[in-house]
Design a protein around this motif. Structure first.
Motif, PDB file in Angstrom:
ATOM      1  N   LEU A   1       0.835  -1.200   0.000  1.00 14.85           N
ATOM      2  CA  LEU A   1       0.000   0.000   0.000  1.00 14.85           C
ATOM      3  C   LEU A   1       0.870   1.251   0.000  1.00 14.85           C
ATOM      4  CD1 LEU A   1      -2.641  -1.163   2.646  1.00 14.85           C
ATOM      5  CD2 LEU A   1      -2.766  -1.359   0.157  1.00 14.85           C
ATOM      6  N   ASN A   2       0.228   2.390  -0.169  1.00 13.85           N
ATOM      7  CA  ASN A   2       0.953   3.659  -0.218  1.00 13.85           C
ATOM      8  C   ASN A   2       1.208   4.253   1.150  1.00 13.85           C
ATOM      9  OD1 ASN A   2      -1.661   4.294   0.421  1.00 13.85           O
ATOM     10  ND2 ASN A   2      -1.873   5.964  -1.060  1.00 13.85           N
ATOM     11  N   LYS A   3       0.873   3.541   2.205  1.00 14.50           N
ATOM     12  CA  LYS A   3       1.102   3.994   3.570  1.00 14.50           C
ATOM     13  C   LYS A   3       2.367   3.359   4.134  1.00 14.50           C
ATOM     14  CE  LYS A   3      -2.623   6.525   4.659  1.00 14.50           C
ATOM     15  NZ  LYS A   3      -2.580   7.866   5.231  1.00 14.50           N
ATOM     16  N   LEU A   4       3.146   4.159   4.862  1.00 16.41           N
ATOM     17  CA  LEU A   4       4.321   3.648   5.543  1.00 16.41           C
ATOM     18  C   LEU A   4       3.919   3.054   6.892  1.00 16.41           C
ATOM     19  CD1 LEU A   4       6.812   6.584   4.831  1.00 16.41           C
ATOM     20  CD2 LEU A   4       6.545   4.432   3.565  1.00 16.41           C
ATOM     21  N   ALA A   5       4.748   2.158   7.373  1.00 15.77           N
ATOM     22  CA  ALA A   5       4.477   1.552   8.679  1.00 15.77           C
ATOM     23  C   ALA A   5       4.499   2.630   9.753  1.00 15.77           C
ATOM     24  CB  ALA A   5       5.518   0.468   8.970  1.00 15.77           C
ATOM     25  N   GLY A   6       3.478   2.656  10.584  1.00 13.51           N
ATOM     26  CA  GLY A   6       3.385   3.646  11.646  1.00 13.51           C
ATOM     27  C   GLY A   6       2.757   4.957  11.224  1.00 13.51           C
ATOM     28  N   GLU A   7       2.492   5.142   9.949  1.00 12.99           N
ATOM     29  CA  GLU A   7       1.859   6.380   9.474  1.00 12.99           C
ATOM     30  C   GLU A   7       0.380   6.384   9.845  1.00 12.99           C
ATOM     31  OE1 GLU A   7       1.302   8.884   5.275  1.00 12.99           O
ATOM     32  OE2 GLU A   7       2.467   7.011   5.345  1.00 12.99           O
ATOM     33  N   PRO A   8      -0.175   7.562  10.215  1.00 14.94           N
ATOM     34  CA  PRO A   8      -1.594   7.606  10.604  1.00 14.94           C
ATOM     35  C   PRO A   8      -2.501   7.112   9.483  1.00 14.94           C
ATOM     36  CG  PRO A   8      -0.485   9.649  11.215  1.00 14.94           C
ATOM     37  CD  PRO A   8       0.483   8.874  10.372  1.00 14.94           C
ATOM     38  N   ILE A   9      -3.575   6.466   9.877  1.00 14.22           N
ATOM     39  CA  ILE A   9      -4.552   5.982   8.910  1.00 14.22           C
ATOM     40  C   ILE A   9      -5.637   7.043   8.727  1.00 14.22           C
ATOM     41  CG2 ILE A   9      -4.143   3.565   9.462  1.00 14.22           C
ATOM     42  CD1 ILE A   9      -6.652   3.623  11.166  1.00 14.22           C
ATOM     43  N   ASP A  10      -6.424   6.906   7.643  1.00 16.15           N
ATOM     44  CA  ASP A  10      -7.446   7.891   7.310  1.00 16.15           C
ATOM     45  C   ASP A  10      -8.818   7.435   7.800  1.00 16.15           C
ATOM     46  OD1 ASP A  10      -5.485   9.322   6.007  1.00 16.15           O
ATOM     47  OD2 ASP A  10      -5.897   8.387   4.066  1.00 16.15           O
ATOM     48  N   VAL A  11      -9.613   8.395   8.292  1.00 14.46           N
ATOM     49  CA  VAL A  11     -10.991   8.138   8.739  1.00 14.46           C
ATOM     50  C   VAL A  11     -11.924   8.933   7.820  1.00 14.46           C
ATOM     51  CG1 VAL A  11     -12.646   8.282  10.625  1.00 14.46           C
ATOM     52  CG2 VAL A  11     -10.243   7.806  11.105  1.00 14.46           C
ATOM     53  N   LEU A  12     -12.869   8.238   7.190  1.00 16.38           N
ATOM     54  CA  LEU A  12     -13.805   8.853   6.261  1.00 16.38           C
ATOM     55  C   LEU A  12     -15.233   8.669   6.764  1.00 16.38           C
ATOM     56  CD1 LEU A  12     -11.411   7.205   4.469  1.00 16.38           C
ATOM     57  CD2 LEU A  12     -12.490   8.517   2.635  1.00 16.38           C
ATOM     58  N   VAL A  13     -16.043   9.699   6.618  1.00 17.20           N
ATOM     59  CA  VAL A  13     -17.464   9.653   6.969  1.00 17.20           C
ATOM     60  C   VAL A  13     -18.256   9.908   5.699  1.00 17.20           C
ATOM     61  CG1 VAL A  13     -19.317  10.669   8.329  1.00 17.20           C
ATOM     62  CG2 VAL A  13     -17.026  10.445   9.323  1.00 17.20           C
ATOM     63  N   ASN A  14     -19.034   8.884   5.304  1.00 16.69           N
ATOM     64  CA  ASN A  14     -19.781   8.951   4.037  1.00 16.69           C
ATOM     65  C   ASN A  14     -18.864   9.305   2.865  1.00 16.69           C
ATOM     66  OD1 ASN A  14     -22.132   8.375   5.425  1.00 16.69           O
ATOM     67  ND2 ASN A  14     -23.315   9.899   4.326  1.00 16.69           N
ATOM     68  N   GLY A  15     -17.642   8.743   2.896  1.00 18.39           N
ATOM     69  CA  GLY A  15     -16.704   8.954   1.811  1.00 18.39           C
ATOM     70  C   GLY A  15     -15.917  10.244   1.896  1.00 18.39           C
ATOM     71  N   LYS A  16     -16.156  11.076   2.911  1.00 17.15           N
ATOM     72  CA  LYS A  16     -15.449  12.339   3.072  1.00 17.15           C
ATOM     73  C   LYS A  16     -14.336  12.175   4.109  1.00 17.15           C
ATOM     74  CE  LYS A  16     -18.144  14.640   0.294  1.00 17.15           C
ATOM     75  NZ  LYS A  16     -17.657  15.232  -0.973  1.00 17.15           N
ATOM     76  N   TYR A  17     -13.135  12.634   3.751  1.00 15.36           N
ATOM     77  CA  TYR A  17     -11.950  12.536   4.602  1.00 15.36           C
ATOM     78  C   TYR A  17     -12.085  13.539   5.743  1.00 15.36           C
ATOM     79  CZ  TYR A  17      -6.913  12.700   5.730  1.00 15.36           C
ATOM     80  OH  TYR A  17      -5.697  12.661   6.357  1.00 15.36           O
ATOM     81  N   VAL A  18     -12.190  13.069   7.008  1.00 22.13           N
ATOM     82  CA  VAL A  18     -12.452  13.968   8.121  1.00 22.13           C
ATOM     83  C   VAL A  18     -11.407  13.925   9.217  1.00 22.13           C
ATOM     84  CG1 VAL A  18     -14.951  13.912   7.727  1.00 22.13           C
ATOM     85  CG2 VAL A  18     -13.916  12.241   9.273  1.00 22.13           C
ATOM     86  N   ALA A  19     -10.644  12.831   9.338  1.00 24.39           N
ATOM     87  CA  ALA A  19      -9.730  12.731  10.482  1.00 24.39           C
ATOM     88  C   ALA A  19      -8.600  11.754  10.186  1.00 24.39           C
ATOM     89  CB  ALA A  19     -10.495  12.300  11.742  1.00 24.39           C
ATOM     90  N   LYS A  20      -7.563  11.819  11.045  1.00 25.60           N
ATOM     91  CA  LYS A  20      -6.464  10.851  11.045  1.00 25.60           C
ATOM     92  C   LYS A  20      -6.453  10.141  12.392  1.00 25.60           C
ATOM     93  CE  LYS A  20      -3.400  13.362   7.862  1.00 25.60           C
ATOM     94  NZ  LYS A  20      -2.060  13.981   7.689  1.00 25.60           N
ATOM     95  N   GLY A  21      -5.925   8.936  12.409  1.00 26.68           N
ATOM     96  CA  GLY A  21      -5.894   8.183  13.658  1.00 26.68           C
ATOM     97  C   GLY A  21      -4.873   7.073  13.624  1.00 26.68           C
ATOM     98  N   GLU A  22      -4.829   6.331  14.712  1.00 23.67           N
ATOM     99  CA  GLU A  22      -3.923   5.189  14.813  1.00 23.67           C
ATOM    100  C   GLU A  22      -4.705   3.973  15.272  1.00 23.67           C
ATOM    101  OE1 GLU A  22      -0.982   6.378  17.593  1.00 23.67           O
ATOM    102  OE2 GLU A  22      -2.330   6.466  19.307  1.00 23.67           O
ATOM    103  N   VAL A  23      -4.256   2.808  14.821  1.00 25.79           N
ATOM    104  CA  VAL A  23      -4.953   1.561  15.129  1.00 25.79           C
ATOM    105  C   VAL A  23      -4.643   1.143  16.551  1.00 25.79           C
ATOM    106  CG1 VAL A  23      -5.235  -0.858  14.491  1.00 25.79           C
ATOM    107  CG2 VAL A  23      -4.879   0.871  12.711  1.00 25.79           C
ATOM    108  N   VAL A  24      -5.678   0.759  17.300  1.00 27.72           N
ATOM    109  CA  VAL A  24      -5.527   0.232  18.659  1.00 27.72           C
ATOM    110  C   VAL A  24      -6.327  -1.059  18.761  1.00 27.72           C
ATOM    111  CG1 VAL A  24      -5.174   2.520  19.684  1.00 27.72           C
ATOM    112  CG2 VAL A  24      -7.480   1.590  19.474  1.00 27.72           C
ATOM    113  N   VAL A  25      -6.080  -1.805  19.795  1.00 27.97           N
ATOM    114  CA  VAL A  25      -6.803  -3.048  20.040  1.00 27.97           C
ATOM    115  C   VAL A  25      -7.594  -2.900  21.322  1.00 27.97           C
ATOM    116  CG1 VAL A  25      -6.615  -5.534  20.451  1.00 27.97           C
ATOM    117  CG2 VAL A  25      -5.043  -4.406  18.863  1.00 27.97           C
ATOM    118  N   ILE A  26      -8.901  -3.118  21.230  1.00 34.63           N
ATOM    119  CA  ILE A  26      -9.795  -3.046  22.388  1.00 34.63           C
ATOM    120  C   ILE A  26     -10.317  -4.452  22.632  1.00 34.63           C
ATOM    121  CG2 ILE A  26     -11.837  -1.952  23.357  1.00 34.63           C
ATOM    122  CD1 ILE A  26     -11.463   0.308  21.369  1.00 34.63           C
TER     123      ILE A  26
END
Length: 397
Positions: free
Chosen positions: A352-377
């Motif tokens: 993929l075009n993402k580097l390891a540790g780079e923030p992932i993208d959060v989209l709402v209804n297809g619109k880019y709204v936030a960045k975040g990091e993966v966690v385990v709950i």
């Protein structure tokens, strides 16, 4: 007793034609009542169009209504495809309900615009998301229309939350699924609605005839009360200003006119274009026939206060807080040729075009709204939001 039949007995022998004529009259609106219904609908839907504009952020135009009678067969002929019936019941001020009929495509466009789309996502069938969104939109639209109606009827008007239902008019409809007044003759009000260049359609508002008459009677009573109030105010003004008594302002104006006249005695005649019988002196117009001066002054307007339109927020935003939105977490993207896709198999790795540790993208209804990091709950993945992104500045994804 004298062998002469009464009028009641004659009507009974002739199947009571008088009663039938009375029933027919009760099911008809006079021309004046039709005009009143049209005016009520025009004002109400004009207010509703303003509210819809704030929801979809597109220009909304609703034409002058056309009032006529209708039957269920008329609705079936005009709406061939599945459409949405939105029932609005009045809980305060009026006893009854009315129904708005919208086309399937119009509902999809309005829903997509409310969700932040561009109004072109109209594929698929109508679902609960569409019905929930259009119900909230109509709740705000008809709520504002009820406020206008309250002013016209001079009483408080309130509605219950609208109920939206998909009706397929190509199939046989069970009478239990629709309002009882739709099985007979009712009042049909047609509007031409345009939303930008996305919607160019017709919507209908359906009233029971008795409900329409109730609104007409309310408007007539309000107009009568206003007329009586104006008459009473006029009588009070006349009684407080006896004939021959001249107000102080008029007296002052007369003195000013006399002074100006003495200064202009050398001038002969009147200016061209000035009506006969009137002489203009400074800021005062004197009617020579009546002998009463009329004070004329230039109009003065207060300056407009500058406002920050950018901080405008639609009213009653809480009404759409429960509308569901689709949230997507995107780990990354890549581009592959058709041959690469055909070579995919178990164990194949896609970079993929993402580097390891780079923030992932959060989209709402297809619109880019936030960045975040993966966690385990516990045993599930989650996303911790690290940054809120301005989609209009970044251009979206």
């Amino acid at each position: 007793m004298d062998g002469v039949l009464s009028q009641e007995e004659i009507n009974a022998l002739l199947n009571e034609p008088g009663a039938e004529a009375s029933d027919s009259a009760e099911n008809e609106l006079s021309d004046a009542q039709k005009d009143a219904i049209g005016e009520i609908a025009n004002i109400s839907m004009g207010t509703a169009a303003t509210t819809l504009f704030s929801l979809v952020n597109h220009k909304v135009e609703i034409s002058t209504p056309v009032v006529s009678y209708g039957t269920w067969d008329d609705i079936v002929q005009e709406y061939e495809k599945p459409c949405v019936f939105i029932r609005i019941a009045y809980t305060v001020g009026l006893d009854g309900s009315n129904i708005l009929v919208l086309r399937e495509h119009d509902v999809k466009v309005i829903t997509d615009l409310m969700m932040g789309g561009d109004g072109t996502n109209t594929d698929g069938e109508l679902g609960e998301l569409h019905l929930s969104a259009i119900s909230e939109a109509m709740n705000q639209m008809m709520g504002s229309a009820a406020t206008s109606l309250s002013s016209m009827l001079n009483r408080k008007i309130d509605i219950s939350p609208p109920n939206a239902t998909v009706i397929n008019l190509q199939e046989d409809i069970d009478e239990a699924e629709i309002d009882s007044f739709l099985t007979g003759k009712f009042v049909k009000i047609s509007f031409h609605m345009e939303i930008g260049d996305l919607v160019d359609s017709t919507i209908m508002q359906l009233y029971p005839i008795s409900f329409a008459k109730d609104m007409c009677d309310g408007v007539a009573k309000t107009m009568e009360m206003d007329s009586q109030s104006v008459t009473a105010d006029s009588s009070a003004a006349n009684s407080g200003n006896p004939a021959g008594a001249q107000p102080a302002a008029a007296s002052a104006a007369a003195q000013q006119s006399q002074q100006m006249a003495s200064q202009n005695t050398a001038q002969m005649g009147q200016p061209m274009g000035q009506p006969m019988g009137q002489t203009m002196m400074g800021n005062t117009m004197m009617n020579q026939n009546m002998g009463q001066p009329v004070n004329v002054q230039p109009a003065q307007f207060s300056a407009f206060a500058g406002g920050n339109l950018g901080n405008y927020q639609p009213e009653n935003i809480d009404l759409i807080m429960d509308v569901p939105l689709q949230v997507t977490v995107e780990l990354g993207r890549t581009t592959k040729s058709i041959s690469d896709i055909l070579d995919l198999g178990p164990g194949k790795i896609i970079e993929l075009n993402k580097l390891a540790g780079e923030p992932i993208d959060v989209l709402v209804n297809g619109k880019y709204v936030a960045k975040g990091e993966v966690v385990v709950i516990e045993e599930s993945f989650g996303v911790r939001i690290t940054e809120i992104v301005n989609a209009s500045r970044t251009g979206g994804k």
